[in-house]
Scaffold this motif. Structure first.
Motif, short mmCIF file in Angstrom:
data_model
loop_
_atom_site.label_atom_id
_atom_site.label_comp_id
_atom_site.label_asym_id
_atom_site.label_seq_id
_atom_site.Cartn_x
_atom_site.Cartn_y
_atom_site.Cartn_z
N HIS A 33 0.61 -1.08 -0.06
CA HIS A 33 -0.07 0.02 -0.02
C HIS A 33 0.84 1.24 0.07
N THR A 34 2.14 1.14 -0.10
CA THR A 34 3.01 2.36 -0.58
C THR A 34 2.94 2.74 -1.75
N ASP A 35 2.42 2.00 -2.84
CA ASP A 35 2.70 2.55 -4.31
C ASP A 35 1.86 3.61 -4.78
N TYR A 36 0.66 3.60 -4.29
CA TYR A 36 -0.15 4.69 -4.70
C TYR A 36 0.20 5.97 -3.70
N ASN A 37 1.04 5.76 -2.67
CA ASN A 37 1.35 7.16 -2.00
C ASN A 37 2.74 7.68 -2.30
N GLY A 38 3.31 6.91 -3.63
CA GLY A 38 4.45 7.63 -4.13
C GLY A 38 5.57 6.94 -3.61
N GLY A 39 5.39 5.76 -2.81
CA GLY A 39 6.61 5.20 -2.02
C GLY A 39 7.28 4.12 -2.53
N PHE A 40 7.71 3.28 -1.93
CA PHE A 40 8.68 2.20 -2.44
C PHE A 40 8.32 0.76 -2.15
N VAL A 41 8.47 0.14 -3.23
CA VAL A 41 8.19 -1.38 -3.12
C VAL A 41 9.22 -2.42 -3.49
N LEU A 42 9.22 -3.65 -3.19
CA LEU A 42 10.12 -4.50 -3.29
C LEU A 42 9.77 -5.89 -3.82
N PRO A 43 9.44 -5.86 -5.11
CA PRO A 43 8.84 -7.05 -5.76
C PRO A 43 9.84 -7.87 -6.35
N ALA A 44 9.62 -9.24 -6.86
CA ALA A 44 10.41 -10.00 -7.80
C ALA A 44 9.56 -10.98 -8.45
N ARG A 177 14.89 -10.03 -12.20
CA ARG A 177 16.03 -10.69 -12.46
C ARG A 177 16.37 -11.82 -11.47
N ALA A 178 16.93 -12.98 -11.97
CA ALA A 178 17.16 -14.13 -11.29
C ALA A 178 18.14 -13.79 -10.03
N GLY A 179 17.67 -14.28 -8.69
CA GLY A 179 18.41 -13.97 -7.81
C GLY A 179 18.50 -12.79 -7.11
N HIS A 180 17.57 -11.68 -7.36
CA HIS A 180 17.54 -10.58 -6.99
C HIS A 180 16.06 -10.03 -6.82
N VAL A 181 15.88 -8.95 -5.93
CA VAL A 181 14.76 -8.27 -5.88
C VAL A 181 14.79 -7.09 -6.29
N VAL A 182 13.85 -6.37 -6.71
CA VAL A 182 14.21 -4.76 -7.19
C VAL A 182 13.29 -3.87 -6.32
N TYR A 193 18.41 -3.18 -8.17
CA TYR A 193 18.50 -4.76 -7.79
C TYR A 193 19.38 -4.87 -6.52
N PHE A 194 18.67 -5.64 -5.78
CA PHE A 194 19.29 -6.20 -4.48
C PHE A 194 19.38 -7.54 -4.50
N PRO A 195 20.71 -8.28 -3.98
CA PRO A 195 20.66 -9.79 -4.03
C PRO A 195 19.97 -10.48 -3.27
N PHE A 196 19.20 -11.40 -3.35
CA PHE A 196 18.56 -12.46 -2.48
C PHE A 196 19.35 -13.81 -2.58
N ASP A 197 19.51 -14.26 -1.20
CA ASP A 197 20.22 -15.63 -1.06
C ASP A 197 19.31 -16.68 -1.25
N LEU A 283 19.52 -6.96 3.09
CA LEU A 283 19.97 -7.50 1.91
C LEU A 283 21.38 -7.42 1.33
N LEU A 284 21.68 -6.32 1.28
CA LEU A 284 23.05 -6.26 1.19
C LEU A 284 24.15 -6.66 2.12
#
Length: 388
Positions: A33-44, A177-182, A193-197, A283-284
């Protein structure tokens, strides 16, 4: 193999060689519910997908075949318009966007089918839109960039399916992207992109099996409440154009004027944006247990401040919390049903599923479905040679 079935169905029906395209569904690890408030999301993008076989024809006829429900739909590219066939509207809306841009569109044949569970919050509709957009762009050699294709999918959903969605779902399907979230900035559309183990921890979805009827009306109410909060804050802070710009200090200072309910809604959104930023740092640092704590906090905020959870989702999160190897869980999506997303150590996934199935059914009477997901690349072409 799904691609083989789709290819065979196309060749049986249309007798000419198609382009094969894979379009994945998506998860959102945090940032709800951050998307329509101009915020950040972390999908994959995930390994649940829609496969397309698409080929151009010499005429102006569009022939669509939905493999999963064995239904056909035929129209003319000169007469594209929303119709009573719900699934076809997503595809027709995408084709119409090419025409809107003044791009040459000719007749085409299309067979599609997939394994994304409907209604589970994995964005099957966005996969349908993005898969066809990519296929037509490739076949017509229009060379549109992926962001433009994502916008085509979003506009198709607005104009032909009647759903006023954000752009996250289409973006995740195309930019995975394989192995990453964006991490997507929903205002600027900047992304990183951020690595996901994926070897150490798996993402397991638990489908509550419910979708409460108040989901759509409450969604619209939440949007209005957030807008009300921004209107109040703008009187004192003209730079606050959305809750993305607001701070916790500003909210606290004007808590009385905002009112209890609007204050809680706004506080959730501001805190959730901060959680996404912290989650990316975890994640980093390859610290998935710390990431999981942000997921638990996200669920608590969605339950208590934003009030879009439901008893079934809360039960799933609390059942998961004490199980070995579980480091995080929360509801995923708009709320009032759908799935929880669970971060589970790789060596504990089998035990997790074995414990969750009977426990959830005992408490709710609902049979639980679970989906173990792998993070994969976004929309892309498959070689017919590889699946023939």
């Amino acid at each position: 193999m799904l691609a083989e079935l789709i290819l065979a169905a196309f060749q049986d029906r249309f007798q000419h060689p198609p382009l094969l395209v894979r379009a994945p569904g998506r998860i959102n690890l945090i940032g709800e519910h951050t998307d329509y408030n101009g915020g950040f999301v972390l999908p994959a993008a995930i390994n649940r997908e829609i496969i397309f076989a698409v080929g151009l024809t010499a005429g102006t006829t569009v022939r669509l075949f939905a493999y999963d429900n064995q239904e056909t739909y035929t129209t003319d590219v000169r007469e594209l318009a929303p119709g009573p066939t719900h699934w076809a509207n997503y595809l027709l809306g995408v084709a119409a966007q090419f025409q809107r841009r003044g791009l040459p569109l000719q007749g085409f044949d299309c067979v599609f089918g997939g394994n994304i569970p409907m209604g589970a919050g994995m964005s099957s509709s966005a996969a349908v839109e993005c898969g066809l957009a990519f296929a037509l762009d490739t076949l017509l050699a229009t060379r549109l960039d992926r962001l433009e294709l994502a916008r085509f999918g979003q506009k198709a959903e607005h104009e032909y399916a009647g759903v006023q969605c954000g752009i996250m779902d289409q973006f995740a399907s195309l930019f995975g992207r394989a192995g990453h979230v964006v991490r997507l900035d929903c205002r600027s559309l900047d992304y990183a992109y951020f690595p996901f183990d994926a070897e150490a921890y798996y993402v397991v979805l638990c489908n509550s099996g419910v979708k409460h009827s108040l989901a759509s009306s409450e969604y619209n109410t939440r949007r209005r409440e957030c807008e009300q909060g921004v209107t109040v804050l703008q009187q004192y802070y003209p730079e606050v154009h959305s809750l993305r710009d607001a701070t916790l200090e500003q909210l606290e200072k004007h808590q009385v004027e905002l009112g209890e309910v609007v204050y809680r809604r706004c506080r959730y959104v501001v805190e959730e944006n901060l959680r996404v930023e912290r989650a990316c740092q975890h994640l980093l640092a390859h610290d998935l247990p710390a990431f999981g704590k942000e997921m638990y906090a996200s669920h608590a905020g969605l339950r208590d401040q934003y009030e879009v959870s439901c008893p079934e989702l809360d039960i799933l999160v609390e059942l998961a919390r004490p199980l070995p190897g579980v480091v995080g869980a929360r509801m995923m999506g708009g709320g009032f049903g759908g799935c929880t997303i669970n971060l589970v150590a790789a060596n504990a996934v089998e035990e997790f599923v074995a414990a969750m199935l009977p426990a959830y059914e005992k408490q709710t009477g609902i049979a639980l479905e679970t989906y173990q997901t792998t993070i994969v690349d976004g929309v892309g072409a498959l070689s017919p040679v590889a699946v023939s």
